[in-house]
Design an enzyme around this catalytic site. Structure first.
Site, PDB file in Angstrom:
ATOM      1  N   ARG A  60     -37.248  22.943   0.290  1.00 49.18           N
ATOM      2  CA  ARG A  60     -37.126  21.977   1.384  1.00 49.18           C
ATOM      3  C   ARG A  60     -38.267  22.163   2.380  1.00 49.18           C
ATOM      4  NH1 ARG A  60     -33.906  22.141   4.952  1.00 49.18           N
ATOM      5  NH2 ARG A  60     -33.235  24.314   4.829  1.00 49.18           N
ATOM      6  N   LYS A 201     -29.942  16.412  -0.539  1.00 50.81           N
ATOM      7  CA  LYS A 201     -29.564  16.788   0.814  1.00 50.81           C
ATOM      8  C   LYS A 201     -29.535  15.606   1.777  1.00 50.81           C
ATOM      9  CE  LYS A 201     -28.643  21.149   0.386  1.00 50.81           C
ATOM     10  NZ  LYS A 201     -27.238  21.605   0.550  1.00 50.81           N
ATOM     11  N   HIS A 220     -20.746  22.882   3.544  1.00 52.35           N
ATOM     12  CA  HIS A 220     -21.747  23.413   2.614  1.00 52.35           C
ATOM     13  C   HIS A 220     -21.099  24.617   1.942  1.00 52.35           C
ATOM     14  CE1 HIS A 220     -25.854  25.533   1.939  1.00 52.35           C
ATOM     15  NE2 HIS A 220     -25.579  24.750   0.927  1.00 52.35           N
ATOM     16  N   SER A 238     -28.138  28.982   0.680  1.00 51.22           N
ATOM     17  CA  SER A 238     -28.738  29.168  -0.633  1.00 51.22           C
ATOM     18  C   SER A 238     -29.119  30.626  -0.846  1.00 51.22           C
ATOM     19  CB  SER A 238     -29.982  28.286  -0.749  1.00 51.22           C
ATOM     20  OG  SER A 238     -30.617  28.486  -1.973  1.00 51.22           O
ATOM     21  N   LYS A 242     -23.002  31.339  -3.626  1.00 53.80           N
ATOM     22  CA  LYS A 242     -21.998  30.281  -3.738  1.00 53.80           C
ATOM     23  C   LYS A 242     -21.829  29.815  -5.177  1.00 53.80           C
ATOM     24  CE  LYS A 242     -23.167  26.845  -1.261  1.00 53.80           C
ATOM     25  NZ  LYS A 242     -24.575  27.165  -1.415  1.00 53.80           N
ATOM     26  N   THR A 243     -22.943  29.487  -5.814  1.00 53.44           N
ATOM     27  CA  THR A 243     -22.879  28.958  -7.171  1.00 53.44           C
ATOM     28  C   THR A 243     -22.410  30.024  -8.152  1.00 53.44           C
ATOM     29  OG1 THR A 243     -24.627  27.364  -6.708  1.00 53.44           O
ATOM     30  CG2 THR A 243     -24.212  27.887  -9.019  1.00 53.44           C
ATOM     31  N   ASP A 257     -21.517  23.258  -4.214  1.00 56.11           N
ATOM     32  CA  ASP A 257     -22.380  23.212  -3.032  1.00 56.11           C
ATOM     33  C   ASP A 257     -21.901  22.357  -1.863  1.00 56.11           C
ATOM     34  OD1 ASP A 257     -24.847  24.202  -1.917  1.00 56.11           O
ATOM     35  OD2 ASP A 257     -25.674  22.191  -2.127  1.00 56.11           O
ATOM     36  N   ARG A 323     -35.051  26.162  -9.965  1.00 56.85           N
ATOM     37  CA  ARG A 323     -33.770  25.453  -9.923  1.00 56.85           C
ATOM     38  C   ARG A 323     -33.414  24.808 -11.255  1.00 56.85           C
ATOM     39  NH1 ARG A 323     -30.379  25.597  -5.216  1.00 56.85           N
ATOM     40  NH2 ARG A 323     -31.704  26.419  -3.558  1.00 56.85           N
TER      41      ARG A 323
END
Length: 534
Positions: A60, A201, A220, A238, A242-243, A257, A323
């Site tokens: 980003r 996003k 989030h 990130s 989380k994933t 996410d 990614r």
């Protein structure tokens, strides 16, 4: 994912687009991959994943994001360093340039849903310059049924022109890159960056703005459901896990996410996952690893042997922010509905770069609101442009860059929902143990999984807890599968005095950061705040 060539009766003229080239509507994965390979925008790995390189922007670009500041947003947006305003006049000029630019290109259009809950879902239209970005959108969002596509009338539109560059002197931008959200006109324009995550996003930033007014908390977070029917949500920036931690073979994945929590429970905003794959382990994360070997997955900035077409997931020479984008159906235990009941457990993940926070602690509701507002973690290398190694940071709501309203709006919703549905909250440190970054080591994922198992099966709640002297957190004395000394971070440090110094340094950082919220919260939350020793 269904494949379709169905064109909506609500055409591109609604968006003032007058394309002179071919317009491809709602193509299937295989066709989009053919376009991408033919046009040189990606290459197939030996197992069929599409590998694309994003060039300068591998993450980003937060300094290039703007929100149009007009009568509708003047008092509703939390203006500042994160939410930076752009004048309506500058937006209109840049918007016109984007329309002119896209009108001369072959276009790929995708009509999708964002939000599994029919009551609160957003109908979004993604207009891409490149086929592989349209495949990314197909993976990441929810595909409407064929009948719904025929007269699809979008609530929100993304105009994506990654190879168009802005002129900062003329357009009021900071660079050639731009991501500009216009909440009043319900459109976002993106240019100057090939990084696909900006598309995802931008849609969720819009949902994060509109849903609180409907009594829904946008989050989030990742979410999953156990065999006992109890759901859990995992907050975290990130790189905090989380994933990884939500992709548990013993539980049903709702999503990894972006979610909403409303009157009927938790629901996924997405139809896919956007996972970091740097150093991905087949043994530790088999479900996610398997997606990198699937036709239909898009891989960003993953290094691939040019001849053998084999992937090297450990190679971060292009970026640490490699990614994989894939549809939820690629995860064997993914939810078919994208919905779950009200959460029984809330997990707040942090990657503490200083190695002083306990690996797990139980929070009161007031502490939960405090840590939600604080959003302490480390920025993981490569997630944002210019970040080369983990840096201590605070990001309110564990997603501050995507929350247009004041953080206390979201924190208040969290507190109300927790109280109403009786959810427990836990702070989990997936960061460093035995010392800070460069000295200690990253918390073993096996330990984190063992602690979460004890949370989710209810055994950890029944044990004894002791208060951490530096942070006031309730830390369990024991947890199956985790050495007792690991639960007490000071015990893992060879130099105990160095730990005390580092812990007080982090406490002061918490204290300093929370000054911005002190006048916005009640006395109970203030009392739960971390204070450094005098």
């Amino acid at each position: 994912m269904q494949t379709s060539h169905t064109q909506s009766s609500i055409g591109l003229d609604k968006h003032c687009l007058k394309p002179t080239g071919k317009v491809n509507w709602n193509l299937g994965r295989a066709e989009l991959i053919e376009h991408a390979v033919k046009n040189g925008d990606g290459k197939l790995s030996k197992d069929g994943a599409l590998v694309s390189i994003t060039g300068q922007h591998t993450g980003r670009s937060p300094n290039d994001k703007f929100i149009v500041r007009d009568a509708s947003t003047e008092t509703s947006v939390n203006w500042g360093k994160v939410n930076v305003g752009m004048t309506p006049e500058n937006f209109d000029k840049l918007h016109a340039k984007v329309l002119q630019y896209l009108s001369g290109k072959e276009l790929f259009v995708r009509d999708v849903y964002a939000g599994a809950d029919e009551t609160y879902r957003l109908k979004a239209r993604i207009v891409n310059e490149k086929a592989w970005h349209n495949l990314f959108a197909a993976n990441m969002f929810i595909q409407p049924p064929e009948e719904a596509l025929k007269n699809f009338d979008p609530d929100f539109t993304v105009l994506h022109a990654p190879y168009m560059k802005a002129d900062p002197k003329v357009d009021g931008t900071n660079s050639e890159c731009f991501i500009v959200l216009n909440f009043a006109k319900k459109v976002v324009i993106i240019g100057g960056t090939i990084y696909a995550g900006e598309v995802k996003k931008s849609v969720f930033s819009f949902l994060n703005y509109i849903l609180p007014e409907k009594g829904v908390m946008p989050m989030h977070c990742s979410a999953n459901v156990g065999a006992n029917g109890e759901s859990a949500i995992f907050f975290g920036l990130s790189g905090t896990g989380k994933t990884t931690l939500s992709a548990d073979a013993s539980r049903t994945l709702i999503g990894d996410d972006e979610h909403g929590w409303g009157p009927t429970g938790v629901f996924n905003f997405e139809g896919g996952c956007y996972a970091k794959v740097i150093n991905l382990s087949k043994e530790a994360e088999p479900e996610i690893y398997a997606t990198t070997e699937r036709f239909g997955t898009t891989l960003e900035n993953v290094v691939m042997d040019p001849v053998k077409r084999t992937l090297d997931l450990n190679d971060g020479s292009l970026t640490e922010n490699t990614r994989a984008s894939y549809p939820l159906e690629f995860i064997p235990n993914a939810s078919e509905t994208g919905k779950g009941p009200h959460p029984k457990n809330i997990v707040m993940l942090t990657a503490d770069a200083f190695g002083v926070l306990p690996p797990i602690s139980k929070l009161t509701s007031e502490q939960a609101m405090y840590h939600f507002l604080s959003g302490y973690t480390a920025r993981v290398a490569g997630t944002e442009k210019g970040v080369k190694e983990p840096q201590a940071t605070f990001s309110s709501c564990f997603g501050g860059p995507f929350m247009a309203r004041h953080p206390t709006v979201y924190a208040k919703l969290l507190g109300e929902l927790m109280d109403k549905y009786g959810a427990d909250c836990w702070l989990v440190n997936t960061g460093w143990s035995g010392g800070g970054y460069g000295v200690g080591s990253r918390m073993k994922i096996a330990y984190t999984r063992a602690m979460l198992k004890a949370v989710l099966d209810g055994t950890l709640t029944k044990g004894e807890f002791v208060a951490d002297p530096n942070f006031g957190l309730l830390v369990p004395k024991a947890c199956a599968g985790v050495p007792a000394e690991v639960l007490q971070p000071k015990a893992t440090w060879p130099d105990k005095k160095a730990y005390d110094v580092a812990a007080q340094d982090v406490a002061r950082r918490f204290e300093k950061n929370f000054e911005q919220f002190d006048s916005h919260v009640d006395q109970k939350v203030k009392a739960a705040a971390i204070r450094a020793a005098a």
